[in-house]
Design a protein around this motif. Structure first.
Motif, PDB file in Angstrom:
ATOM      1  N   TYR A 186       0.863  -1.177   0.000  1.00  0.00           N
ATOM      2  CA  TYR A 186       0.000   0.000   0.000  1.00  0.00           C
ATOM      3  C   TYR A 186       0.904   1.234   0.000  1.00  0.00           C
ATOM      4  CZ  TYR A 186      -3.601  -3.374   1.151  1.00  0.00           C
ATOM      5  OH  TYR A 186      -4.452  -4.441   1.105  1.00  0.00           O
ATOM      6  N   CYS A 187       0.759   2.088  -1.002  1.00  0.00           N
ATOM      7  CA  CYS A 187       1.646   3.256  -1.129  1.00  0.00           C
ATOM      8  C   CYS A 187       1.374   4.301  -0.056  1.00  0.00           C
ATOM      9  CB  CYS A 187       1.480   3.904  -2.497  1.00  0.00           C
ATOM     10  SG  CYS A 187       1.890   2.819  -3.873  1.00  0.00           S
ATOM     11  N   THR A 188       0.141   4.338   0.439  1.00  0.00           N
ATOM     12  CA  THR A 188      -0.235   5.280   1.492  1.00  0.00           C
ATOM     13  C   THR A 188      -1.209   4.577   2.447  1.00  0.00           C
ATOM     14  OG1 THR A 188      -2.211   6.081   0.342  1.00  0.00           O
ATOM     15  CG2 THR A 188      -0.148   7.237  -0.135  1.00  0.00           C
TER      16      THR A 188
ATOM     17  N   GLU B 142      -4.746   4.022   1.094  1.00  0.00           N
ATOM     18  CA  GLU B 142      -5.091   2.917   0.186  1.00  0.00           C
ATOM     19  C   GLU B 142      -5.691   1.721   0.933  1.00  0.00           C
ATOM     20  OE1 GLU B 142      -2.427   1.447  -2.741  1.00  0.00           O
ATOM     21  OE2 GLU B 142      -1.862   3.405  -3.496  1.00  0.00           O
TER      22      GLU B 142
ATOM     23  N   GLU C 253       1.883  12.809   3.825  1.00  0.00           N
ATOM     24  CA  GLU C 253       0.623  13.572   3.771  1.00  0.00           C
ATOM     25  C   GLU C 253      -0.322  13.032   2.709  1.00  0.00           C
ATOM     26  OE1 GLU C 253       2.116  17.580   3.465  1.00  0.00           O
ATOM     27  OE2 GLU C 253       3.474  17.175   5.130  1.00  0.00           O
ATOM     28  N   GLY C 254      -0.484  11.705   2.724  1.00  0.00           N
ATOM     29  CA  GLY C 254      -1.435  11.082   1.808  1.00  0.00           C
ATOM     30  C   GLY C 254      -0.908  10.826   0.414  1.00  0.00           C
ATOM     31  N   ARG C 255       0.370  11.123   0.179  1.00  0.00           N
ATOM     32  CA  ARG C 255       0.969  10.939  -1.138  1.00  0.00           C
ATOM     33  C   ARG C 255       2.016   9.833  -1.122  1.00  0.00           C
ATOM     34  NH1 ARG C 255       1.365  14.923  -4.694  1.00  0.00           N
ATOM     35  NH2 ARG C 255       1.817  13.136  -6.030  1.00  0.00           N
ATOM     36  N   PHE C 256       2.223   9.222  -2.268  1.00  0.00           N
ATOM     37  CA  PHE C 256       3.310   8.270  -2.494  1.00  0.00           C
ATOM     38  C   PHE C 256       4.636   8.886  -2.073  1.00  0.00           C
ATOM     39  CE2 PHE C 256       6.816   6.965  -5.188  1.00  0.00           C
ATOM     40  CZ  PHE C 256       6.738   5.593  -5.181  1.00  0.00           C
ATOM     41  N   SER C 257       5.472   8.094  -1.414  1.00  0.00           N
ATOM     42  CA  SER C 257       6.762   8.576  -0.937  1.00  0.00           C
ATOM     43  C   SER C 257       7.833   7.585  -1.388  1.00  0.00           C
ATOM     44  CB  SER C 257       6.715   8.676   0.585  1.00  0.00           C
ATOM     45  OG  SER C 257       7.817   9.365   1.083  1.00  0.00           O
TER      46      SER C 257
ATOM     47  N   ALA D  57      10.625  13.534   1.279  1.00  0.00           N
ATOM     48  CA  ALA D  57      10.806  13.463   2.737  1.00  0.00           C
ATOM     49  C   ALA D  57      12.236  13.834   3.115  1.00  0.00           C
ATOM     50  CB  ALA D  57      10.470  12.055   3.238  1.00  0.00           C
TER      51      ALA D  57
END
Lengths: 242, 242
Positions: B6-8, B11, B150-154, B204
Motif C-alpha cells: 500500500y503506497c499510502t 489505500e 501527507e497522503g501521497r506516495f513517498s 521526505a
C-alpha cells in the motif's frame, strides 16, 4: 517544469492542481477508449461517475439533438442496456463518428473528477503517449493523475505515466524537476516495456482476462497509435480546439 | 504467499488486512526511530495520532509507573515541551532504556492506525530489513503499508518496501505472488540502492535537509543495523514476545 504523478485519484487534494496541466491515465481501459473515440470522430465524451448520472446526462443531451450513446462497464463488462462497453475495439468511426458519448467506468471517471480543478485536463494512454508529451512540453507544472484500481496503485497506469514522463524528458526545453511519484514511474518505465504481456501481469489486466476480454490488452499496449490529445473542459472531453 | 504494498495509509480499506501480517514503513523517520528505540531497550512505544491524544496517553501511563517520554515531530522538528523529537540519534539506550514512549509523527502514526486490523502489525525500516523478511517468510499474506507523505506516495518508503520484498523473495519457501504495488517496489529497489543520497532525492529527505536535519539521512539508510522486529498489539509497540 515540475512533474508530479498521483498514483490514485485519492492522492489529489483540493488545490493541488491549480496552475497545472493534469494528464489523466486509465490504460485498462477508459482513457484508451476516450482517445480512440475522439480520434475516430466522436464529438464529445461526457464522463459520468454513476449509472444514475449517466442516465441524467444522456436525457439532457438527447433534448439538444442526436441521441447520445451510453458507454461503460462495471466489472469490466458492458452495462445492461448500454450502447457500448469499455473496449477500444468498439469505438470505431462507424460507431462513434459525429456522436456524443456518455461514459461511466469504475476508475477512469473518478480520475477525471479528481483532475477537474487543473488549468487544463488531458486524456492519455499508450495510444497518444508522444502527442501528450508534445502537448505539455512547455508547461510549468504537469500533474499526471493515474486512475488506479478502486483506490489502489495500478501498475499499468504507472508504467504508462512513466513512458510519458520519459517522452517529456526528451522534449522539455527547460530543466525538469520530478517529484517522488514521477521519479518512481520514470524508473518503472525503464524496467517495463509496453506489451500485452506487461499488461496481463497487472491486476487490471488479469481482471480483464478473467472476464474473457484479454484480447483488448494487445490493443491497449499500442504506442502512438493516434496523434490526438483529448481535452476536458467544463466536464466535457473533446478534441482540442484550434 | 501473497505480498501486497500500500503506497499510502489511505489505500488501506476496511477488511483488506484481515488474515495478513502488516509491515509498517516510515523510513524518514518514525519507524527508524521505533526500531532504534526498541532495539535500545525501550519498554514500549505508544503511537498517538494527535498532540492531544499524546498528552492523554502520557497522563494515563504516568498513573501506572514511571513517567512516559513524549516524542515526536511536526514539520520535522521536535514539538515544544516534548522530551524527544523524531531523530533516531536521540533514541539511545541512555535516553530510552526501560522507558515507555508516547510518539506522535505526521505520517507514521497514521500508518499504524491504518494497519491495526491486520493479524500482526510489525514496524520496519532499513534498520531491520532482513529481520522483517525472516519474521514474515512463512506467512500466507504480507501487506506492507507505507506511511507516505501527507497522503501521497513517498519514494523512500517505496524503496524500503522493495528491499524488504527482495529479501523476502530470497527467503520464502512457498511461491510468492506479488500484487501491483509489490511488483513496482521490487523493481524500484532494483534501480535504487540504499544511501543517504537516495533519501536526499526524495521529498521526505529534502524536507529534512531544509530544516537542518539532513545528517539523519545517513543513519536512516543503514541496512540491517538491528535484528529486532517491533510488534504492535492493542495499539502498543514492543519487542516481540518469545
Amino acid at each position: 517544469m515540475r512533474v508530479d504523478v498521483y498514483c490514485t485519484p485519492e492522492e489529489v487534494r483540493a488545490g493541488d492542481l491549480a496552475g497545472a496541466t493534469a494528464v489523466v491515465i486509465d490504460v485498462v481501459r477508459a482513457t484508451s477508449c476516450i482517445v480512440e473515440a475522439i480520434a475516430n470522430g466522436a464529438r464529445a465524451v461526457h464522463p459520468a461517475v454513476s449509472l444514475e448520472e449517466a442516465a441524467v446526462l444522456q436525457a439532457r443531451l438527447n433534448g439538444h439533438g442526436d441521441r447520445a450513446l451510453l458507454c461503460g462497464e462495471r466489472g469490466g463488462l458492458r452495462i445492461d442496456g448500454f450502447d457500448l462497453g469499455n473496449s477500444p475495439t468498439e469505438f470505431t468511426a462507424a460507431a462513434v463518428g459525429g456522436r456524443r458519448l456518455v461514459m461511466t467506468t469504475t476508475n477512469g471517471t473518478r480520475a477525471f473528477a479528481a483532475a477537474r480543478h487543473a488549468d487544463r485536463v488531458l486524456a492519455a494512454s499508450f495510444f497518444n503517449r508522444s502527442a501528450v508529451a508534445d502537448a505539455v512540453r512547455d508547461d510549468d507544472a504537469v500533474a499526471i493523475v493515474c486512475a488506479g484500481k478502486e483506490g489502489r496503485f495500478s501498475l499499468d497506469d504507472a508504467v504508462c505515466a512513466g513512458h510519458i514522463v520519459r517522452a517529456l524528458l526528451e522534449r522539455a526545453a527547460d530543466p525538469v524537476t520530478l517529484a517522488d511519484g514521477a521519479l518512481a514511474v520514470r524508473d518503472l518505465a525503464g524496467v517495463h516495456g509496453v506489451s500485452a504481456d506487461m499488461l496481463a501481469g497487472t491486476a487490471a489486466g488479469q481482471a480483464l482476462v478473467e472476464v474473457g476480454l484479454g484480447a483488448d490488452l494487445a490493443l491497449c499496449a499500442r504506442i502512438d497509435r493516434h496523434q490526438i490529445v483529448p481535452m476536458m473542459q467544463d466536464g466535457v472531453i473533446t478534441a482540442p480546439r484550434a
